[in-house]
Design an enzyme around this catalytic site. Structure first.
Site, short mmCIF file in Angstrom:
data_model
loop_
_atom_site.label_atom_id
_atom_site.label_comp_id
_atom_site.label_asym_id
_atom_site.label_seq_id
_atom_site.Cartn_x
_atom_site.Cartn_y
_atom_site.Cartn_z
N CYS A 164 0.81 -1.23 0.00
CA CYS A 164 0.00 0.00 0.00
C CYS A 164 0.84 1.27 0.00
O CYS A 164 0.31 2.34 -0.28
CB CYS A 164 -0.93 0.00 1.20
SG CYS A 164 -2.04 -1.40 1.22
N PHE A 215 -9.90 -5.60 0.81
CA PHE A 215 -9.13 -5.25 -0.40
C PHE A 215 -9.97 -5.34 -1.67
O PHE A 215 -10.84 -6.20 -1.79
CB PHE A 215 -7.89 -6.14 -0.54
CG PHE A 215 -6.78 -5.73 0.39
CD1 PHE A 215 -5.93 -4.69 0.07
CD2 PHE A 215 -6.61 -6.35 1.61
CE1 PHE A 215 -4.93 -4.27 0.93
CE2 PHE A 215 -5.61 -5.96 2.49
CZ PHE A 215 -4.76 -4.91 2.15
N HIS A 304 -3.99 7.36 2.97
CA HIS A 304 -4.32 6.03 2.42
C HIS A 304 -5.36 5.36 3.33
O HIS A 304 -5.08 5.10 4.51
CB HIS A 304 -3.06 5.16 2.35
CG HIS A 304 -3.37 3.71 2.12
ND1 HIS A 304 -4.03 3.25 1.01
CD2 HIS A 304 -3.12 2.60 2.87
CE1 HIS A 304 -4.18 1.95 1.08
NE2 HIS A 304 -3.64 1.52 2.20
N ASN A 337 -9.86 -0.97 -0.08
CA ASN A 337 -8.41 -0.70 -0.06
C ASN A 337 -7.80 -1.31 -1.33
O ASN A 337 -7.71 -2.52 -1.45
CB ASN A 337 -7.82 -1.32 1.21
CG ASN A 337 -6.31 -1.13 1.33
OD1 ASN A 337 -5.64 -0.77 0.36
ND2 ASN A 337 -5.77 -1.40 2.50
C1 LIG Z 1 -11.19 -4.70 10.02
C2 LIG Z 1 -11.92 -3.51 10.62
C3 LIG Z 1 -12.67 -2.78 9.52
C4 LIG Z 1 -12.95 -4.02 11.64
O1 LIG Z 1 -13.61 -2.96 12.26
P1 LIG Z 1 -13.65 -2.82 13.86
O2 LIG Z 1 -12.27 -3.03 14.41
O3 LIG Z 1 -14.33 -1.54 14.19
O4 LIG Z 1 -14.61 -3.98 14.23
P2 LIG Z 1 -14.41 -5.12 15.30
O5 LIG Z 1 -13.56 -4.69 16.44
O6 LIG Z 1 -15.80 -5.60 15.57
O7 LIG Z 1 -13.59 -6.22 14.49
C5 LIG Z 1 -14.24 -7.19 13.69
C6 LIG Z 1 -13.34 -8.38 13.67
O8 LIG Z 1 -12.21 -8.10 12.86
C7 LIG Z 1 -11.07 -8.68 13.46
N1 LIG Z 1 -9.85 -8.04 12.98
C8 LIG Z 1 -9.54 -6.73 12.99
N2 LIG Z 1 -8.30 -6.53 12.48
C9 LIG Z 1 -7.83 -7.74 12.12
C10 LIG Z 1 -6.61 -8.20 11.54
N3 LIG Z 1 -5.63 -7.36 11.19
N4 LIG Z 1 -6.48 -9.52 11.31
C11 LIG Z 1 -7.48 -10.38 11.64
N5 LIG Z 1 -8.66 -9.99 12.19
C12 LIG Z 1 -8.83 -8.70 12.43
C13 LIG Z 1 -11.32 -8.43 14.94
O9 LIG Z 1 -10.54 -9.28 15.75
C14 LIG Z 1 -12.81 -8.76 15.06
O10 LIG Z 1 -12.99 -10.14 15.23
P3 LIG Z 1 -14.15 -10.66 16.23
O11 LIG Z 1 -15.40 -9.96 15.82
O12 LIG Z 1 -14.18 -12.12 16.01
O13 LIG Z 1 -13.71 -10.27 17.61
C15 LIG Z 1 -10.97 -2.57 11.37
O14 LIG Z 1 -10.41 -3.25 12.47
C16 LIG Z 1 -9.89 -2.01 10.50
O15 LIG Z 1 -10.11 -1.07 9.71
N6 LIG Z 1 -8.68 -2.49 10.70
C17 LIG Z 1 -7.51 -2.02 9.98
C18 LIG Z 1 -7.19 -2.96 8.90
C19 LIG Z 1 -5.75 -2.80 8.46
O16 LIG Z 1 -4.81 -3.07 9.22
N7 LIG Z 1 -5.53 -2.30 7.23
C20 LIG Z 1 -4.25 -2.12 6.70
C21 LIG Z 1 -4.11 -3.06 5.60
S1 LIG Z 1 -2.48 -3.10 5.07
C22 LIG Z 1 -2.25 -1.80 4.11
O17 LIG Z 1 -3.13 -1.00 3.89
C23 LIG Z 1 -0.87 -1.71 3.58
C24 LIG Z 1 -0.39 -2.89 2.75
O18 LIG Z 1 -1.13 -3.84 2.50
O19 LIG Z 1 0.75 -2.81 2.28
#
Ligand SMILES: CC(C)(COP(=O)(O)OP(=O)(O)OC[C@H]1O[C@@H](n2cnc3c(N)ncnc32)[C@H](O)[C@@H]1OP(=O)(O)O)[C@@H](O)C(=O)NCCC(=O)NCCSC(=O)CC(=O)O
Length: 389
Positions: A164, A215, A304, A337
């Site tokens: 990303c 994604f 981003h 994303n």
């Molecule tokens: C996934 C979300 C939309 C979920 O929203 P919320 O956190 O508000 O909701 P929530 O707390 O009810 O979470 C829902 C469920 O998602 C799970 N969850 C959250 N993050 C996780 C992860 N990284 N891996 C695995 N599971 C994950 C939680 O444990 C939860 O499980 P349960 O419900 O069972 O308890 C958010 O956490 C989010 O935006 N996270 C950021 C994602 C991220 O890191 N993006 C970057 C990608 S990399 C990038 O952009 C760069 C690249 O690729 O190079």
């Protein structure tokens, strides 16, 4: 005989690099986020993983995403059912598919950028291409050059697996190239297709669930150049200053790796918090480097949208007004994303907002995050012609 200093002086452009045109493209198949968990578990024959399906439903519900676009639709997956099983050796087939589709999607975005730019494709001097969806050489950059009819002397660079942050890195390189090569016109293209790492769900692999929840596929293209030609080229954003920061000891937090079954992808659950703890320092350092003290709410923001929670953290941490991340949130909502391509969509959205007469600050910041964890930051200045687009 000229001196080296004179040669160097003559090579450098006078003005700063600027974004001169932007184009974007997505595959035709649209996935609605509300229906996605049902779709995904059906097409991968995984209905027996009820707990994982519930988790994906929660992620989709909280993602801030309404729709995403994919190249690997149900029909194509039907022709490659082995893609659903990460244990099967599908890398060759995925690379073949991506080798055709990645540059084609990039070409759609680039053709739009070139049309807006107003000069012929043959005037492009440099090409910087970023994708995580490749795996062979010659790479998608060469195919894109051929599809667009770029000249054989075009100077190509491919950024592979930058994830990303690839869009931020590609734009920084374009800035350097444009400012150090008088008359250079750099085409930046980022094209990302999730087909390289699409799998069915597996117990213990929550990354797969997260990846499938956020994604999407898309391509963004930008023409970058300095000293715009009067009456033809119209700068949208001047690129004032750029930095790259790596958060120490976070190399295992976002990772990708090509395996026999495709791209293995890991994003730790700590990523949003790690970004939250490091972003403000990075911004302060960047602005101190150029001797500007900025009020965060006086800037426009092209962050981003890696995930909804990341945007929430940035907004809260910097005390931003609710409209400040509206462009990032809209791109997340409409496309998900799209890795490196996403910040280009955000820039496109910002210039559209300004063209519609919406308030967009004069100065702003673009930030992209990727494996490292790497933070790419660029200070931008909205050029006057934005208003006329
Ligand atoms: C996934 C979300 C939309 C979920 O929203 P919320 O956190 O508000 O909701 P929530 O707390 O009810 O979470 C829902 C469920 O998602 C799970 N969850 C959250 N993050 C996780 C992860 N990284 N891996 C695995 N599971 C994950 C939680 O444990 C939860 O499980 P349960 O419900 O069972 O308890 C958010 O956490 C989010 O935006 N996270 C950021 C994602 C991220 O890191 N993006 C970057 C990608 S990399 C990038 O952009 C760069 C690249 O690729 O190079």
């Amino acid at each position: 005989m000229a001196t080296v200093q004179q040669i160097r002086h003559a090579q450098r452009s006078d003005g700063p690099a600027a974004v001169l045109a932007i184009g974007t493209a997505n595959p035709a198949s649209c996935m609605l986020q509300n229906d996605y968990a049902d779709y995904y578990f059906r097409v991968t024959n995984s209905e027996h993983h009820a707990d994982l399906k519930d988790k994906l439903k929660r992620i989709c519900k909280n993602s801030g995403i309404e729709r995403r676009y994919v190249h690997l639709d149900e029909e194509l997956l039907g022709a490659h059912p082995d893609f659903s099983d990460r244990a099967l050796p599908t890398l060759d087939a995925r690379i073949d598919m991506a080798s055709a589709a990645v540059p084609e999607l990039a070409a759609s975005a680039a053709a739009r950028a070139i049309a807006e730019w107003g000069r012929p494709a043959a005037d492009v001097t440099h090409l910087v291409f970023s994708t995580y969806s490749g795996g062979k050489a010659p790479s998608a950059d060469l195919r894109l050059a051929s599809l667009l009819g770029l000249r054989p002397t075009v100077s190509r660079t491919i950024l592979s697996l930058n994830g990303c942050s690839g869009g931020g890195r590609a734009l920084q390189l374009a800035k350097e190239l444009a400012e150090n090569n008088r008359g250079a016109r750099v085409l930046v293209a980022c094209s990302e297709l999730t087909l390289i790492g699409f799998y069915g769900p597996q117990e213990g692999r929550l990354d797969t669930i997260l990846g499938n929840g956020i994604f999407g596929d898309g391509a963004g293209a930008v023409i970058v150049g300095a000293d715009p030609v009067d009456c033809i080229e119209r700068p949208l954003f001047e690129m004032a200053f750029a930095t790259q920061t790596t958060i120490p000891e976070t190399e295992n937090e976002i990772t990708t790796r090509l395996m026999k079954g495709g791209l293995d992808f890991h994003v730790s659950i700590r990523v949003p918090k790690l970004l939250k703890s490091n972003i403000e320092r990075c911004l302060i350092d960047t602005f101190e480097s150029i001797g500007i003290s900025a009020e965060w709410n006086d800037l426009f923001w092209a962050i981003h949208p890696g995930g909804r929670v990341i945007l929430d953290h940035v907004e809260q941490l910097l005390g931003l007004g609710v409209e400040k991340l509206a462009a990032s949130r809209r791109v997340l909502r409409e496309y998900g994303n799209m890795s490196a391509a996403t910040v280009i969509f955000v820039l496109d959205e910002l210039r559209r907002r300004r063209a519609r007469g919406e308030e967009v600050a004069e100065w702003g910041v673009m930030m992209a995050f990727g494996p490292g964890i790497t933070i790419e930051t660029m200070v931008l200045h909205a050029a006057g012609s934005l208003k006329e687009n």
